[in-house]
Design an enzyme around this catalytic site. Structure first.
Site, PDB file in Angstrom:
ATOM      1  N   GLU A 254      43.675  33.466  40.254  1.00 20.93           N
ATOM      2  CA  GLU A 254      42.257  33.345  40.579  1.00 20.93           C
ATOM      3  C   GLU A 254      41.826  31.893  40.781  1.00 20.93           C
ATOM      4  O   GLU A 254      41.005  31.345  40.039  1.00 20.93           O
ATOM      5  CB  GLU A 254      41.415  34.024  39.494  1.00 20.93           C
ATOM      6  CG  GLU A 254      41.691  35.511  39.408  1.00 20.93           C
ATOM      7  CD  GLU A 254      40.863  36.249  38.367  1.00 20.93           C
ATOM      8  OE1 GLU A 254      40.089  35.594  37.645  1.00 20.93           O
ATOM      9  OE2 GLU A 254      40.999  37.481  38.280  1.00 20.93           O
ATOM     10  N   GLU A 487      45.776  42.608  39.808  1.00 22.89           N
ATOM     11  CA  GLU A 487      45.076  42.991  38.585  1.00 22.89           C
ATOM     12  C   GLU A 487      44.039  44.056  38.898  1.00 22.89           C
ATOM     13  O   GLU A 487      43.296  43.950  39.874  1.00 22.89           O
ATOM     14  CB  GLU A 487      44.333  41.807  37.956  1.00 22.89           C
ATOM     15  CG  GLU A 487      45.192  40.765  37.288  1.00 22.89           C
ATOM     16  CD  GLU A 487      44.342  39.695  36.598  1.00 22.89           C
ATOM     17  OE1 GLU A 487      43.160  39.972  36.260  1.00 22.89           O
ATOM     18  OE2 GLU A 487      44.845  38.576  36.391  1.00 22.89           O
TER      19      GLU A 487
END
Length: 722
Positions: A254, A487
């Site tokens: 991220e 995820e």
């Protein structure tokens, strides 16, 4: 002939033989692969021990070496084939720049060797959340702040990061994490904004930076040099250990742009940046960091907008500076702000981070900073590991992946975005009766009616719509780019910890079923669920032991421990939502998959594929399809119906091993030479679908939708968060 002992055994695969065709992975025989598994694990974000003199160790994260075989065998018995293995920069290099923790690397190698022997594939995820554990998340070592001139002991009192006080930790528990549920707000705070901006674009926006130990080097070059060197050190150790099951690398979890591209330092985009609690703007954060007390906006949850300003709070009353005494304020030195003759701070360059200060050219974070970093790191890793090493690329959360790819491409690349139902994730409230497309709302849409879905069917449609955006994103990549959801998961402490209190995990089961079903409908065959946290023992000990998250599929909590009643000789012990997570799928399909879907209500698994063209009937490698059929769903065997209507009774052979136990969970199917489209339906021969009531709740709720939305907009105080 690549028939393996288990359908989800990938021992024969290595980076050089893992290929792609369109958006799917393939093996050397042209079979489509489904790489499904877990993030391992949430525990790795924090050290396993901290000595009295502050020395850290990450050895034993995510679980002790002596437990590794049993845990990995259990995952294999669940049908897992791919592991996203979390490694933080801090775990590798926490002592000082250039000094690596080789004890940790040796532990990591020992665990990954066990995974290799079990036929489990791995890709390394270099994990971070809001830059570092010291700024409320995980990732970078403490010394990175010192390089920038920041004193980590002053981050909380200057509000450079939202961090729990000792009193708050006492109330929430010792394992509540550095920031608790406010951790995502740190992306908008001074420490994280500064560190990401310096890491990716220090040469552009902080050209006058100086460090006494690194004369002539900019902070961007220093940080990236040590980041890349740490990963290179790990890569060399893994190569020396011959861990061929490690097929790729996720270069940064991220990634965030910091302040790069921020249009105005006096405001943030509240649709994209979570506003909750005390929320200084970027320039107010600069003032606070310099020791200037500021009254800043304070936000609380609301509806239909995620949060609303309810007042102000005076922060940094003591006038503490976050800058080390011998170091200068970087942003003041660059002329972004200054103090006038009366001692009043003044913003001089509100749009400073939107253009290159050297030539005033418009900048784009992904094109100008992230893509060059990805390319540089990719070249370095492949110079060590070989050109066949896969790179798993993530976009900045909530943003398009455009510009991630350099013009000349990157070779073997997998698009690996993340997805969560953000409202449920941060509110920890889930209702099967009504859900919202928060992805669309966070992108600026205010058409609440269009993004409201009712009932479980509506939930599935909602999630299917959102996952489709990732398939659409592939237009920004070369044609043979597979997609793997890196995820996704559900909070198990949702709805006031209902599952823990009652032992009834229906709600998170319903949510996870919608997620997995949505991926199946979009033909997203590859994913690694978040997460496997070996230390999870329920909310009394702060769940996953990181910022009050509780998304681990396993837990030692008493409400989970005997959930499966010792079924199948302990294979499913400590696993929750077992009947959803454990599902039939085909890890290896001898052709192009057209449909692969599990209907839990009908106990029906359907696989449709266009078989590989073969000219020789002995070309078994291109003809054999291997299907994982969990015995937990089919305790009395299988009924197989082929497209032509032929019906067969299947007796499963013992293939899955767990310790001394075997489970009958693998079916092989060999298509005929010249065979056309193959349709296979596996079902429980004794299962009968329960008849539904003539009047569905979904229909009733649909008729009431306009009134429902009006009531929610007028009266509710509960909101979604991004």
């Amino acid at each position: 002939m690549p028939v393996t002992c288990d359908a989800n055994d990938f021992a024969y695969i290595k980076a050089s033989t893992l290929s792609s065709n369109g958006r799917q992975f393939t093996d050397e025989f042209g079979r489509t692969l489904s790489l499904r598994g877990l993030n391992v694990g949430g525990d790795t974000k924090l050290p396993s021990s901290v000595s009295s003199d502050g020395k850290l160790s990450f050895v034993g994260r995510p679980f002790p070496l002596e437990e590794a075989r049993q845990r990995l065998e259990q995952m294999k018995a669940w049908g897992v084939g791919m592991l996203r293995w979390l490694v933080t920069w801090e775990a590798l290099e926490h002592r000082a720049p250039g000094i690596y923790d080789d004890d940790y690397v040796s532990y990591l190698i020992a665990v990954l060797k066990i995974a290799k022997n079990l036929g489990l594939l791995v890709f390394i995820d270099i994990h971070q959340d809001v830059w570092s554990r010291h700024s409320g998340g995980s990732g970078a070592p403490e010394w990175t702040f010192e390089l920038a001139g920041l004193d980590v002991t002053k981050l909380r009192e200057t509000h450079a990061a939202s961090l729990l006080s000792e009193e708050e930790k006492g109330e929430l528990g010792a394992d509540a994490g550095p920031s608790g549920r406010l951790w995502p707000t740190n992306y908008s705070k001074f420490a994280v904004g500064t560190m990401f901006t310096l890491f990716f674009a220090g040469s552009t926006f902080a050209p006058s930076f100086e460090h006494p130990k690194f004369p002539g080097e900019n902070i961007q070059d220093i940080l990236q040099k040590y980041y890349i060197a740490a990963l290179s050190h790990l890569a060399r150790r893994l190569k020396k250990a011959k861990l061929t099951n490690v097929v790729g690398w996720d270069l940064m979890n991220e990634p965030h742009h910091g302040w790069i591209g921020l249009k105005d330092l006096r405001r943030y985009n509240e649709d994209k940046e979570l506003h909750l609690g005390a929320m200084p703007t970027a320039v107010e954060g600069m003032y606070l960091a310099a020791g200037i007390p500021m009254s800043v906006p304070y936000y609380e949850r609301s509806w239909p907008h995620p949060t609303r300003k309810t007042g102000t709070r005076l922060m940094n009353k003591e006038g503490v500076s976050v800058w080390k005494e011998e170091r200068k304020d970087i942003w003041r030195a660059e002329g972004v702000w200054d103090v006038n003759g009366t001692g009043t701070p003044s913003l001089l360059k509100p749009t400073y981070f939107t253009k290159d200060p050297r030539n005033r050219a418009e900048i784009d974070f992904r094109r100008d900073f992230y893509a060059p970093f990805v390319q540089k790191l990719t070249i370095e890793l492949r110079s060590i590991l070989g050109l066949d090493t896969w790179i798993f690329l993530e976009p900045v959360p909530n943003e398009s992946p455009k510009w991630i790819m350099p013009n000349d491409g990157l070779g073997k690349v997998c698009y690996a975005p993340h997805w969560y139902d953000l409202r449920v994730l941060f509110e920890k409230e889930f209702s099967p009766k009504v859900s919202f497309n928060v992805q669309a709302l966070s992108n600026g849409s205010r058409n609440l009616l269009a993004h409201t879905y009712l009932g479980l069917n509506g939930l599935l449609k909602n999630y299917t719509t959102q996952f489709k955006t990732f398939v659409d994103d592939l237009r920004h990549f070369p044609i043979n780019t597979p997609v793997l959801i890196g995820e996704t998961g559900v909070p198990f402490d949702q709805n006031d910890r209902h599952g823990y209190k009652t032992g009834d995990w229906t709600l998170p089961s319903q949510q996870l079923e919608a997620m997995l079903g949505a991926m199946e409908k979009n033909l997203i065959l590859n994913y690694t669920l978040w997460t496997y946290s070996a230390g999870n023992n329920g909310p009394e000990t702060a769940g996953d032991k990181w910022n009050l998250e509780d998304l681990s599929l396993i837990s030692q909590h008493s409400s989970v421990k005997d959930l499966n009643g010792g079924a199948h000789e302990g294979i499913y012990d400590n696993l929750r939502v077992t009947d959803v997570f454990i599902r039939p799928y085909a890890p290896k399909v001898a052709g192009e998959v057209k449909e692969m879907i599990w209907d839990p209500k009908k106990k029906l698994f359907k696989l449709v594929f266009m078989p590989n063209v073969v000219k020789d009937e002995e070309d078994y490698g291109r003809r054999i399809t291997e299907i994982f059929i969990p015995r937990i769903h089919f305790p009395k065997g299988l009924k197989l119906i082929e497209r032509a209507g032929k019906e067969k009774k299947i007796v499963l052979e013992p293939k899955i091993k767990y310790g001394d136990i075997t489970e009958d969970q693998t079916v092989y199917y060999m298509h005929e030479v010249g065979q056309d489209l193959v349709t296979l339906e596996f079902s429980d021969p004794e299962h009968e679908v329960e008849e539904k009531s003539a009047v569905s709740w979904t229909l009733i709720l649909t008729l009431m939708l306009p009134l429902l939305v009006l009531l929610l907009a007028l009266g509710s105080r509960k909101g979604y968060l991004e």
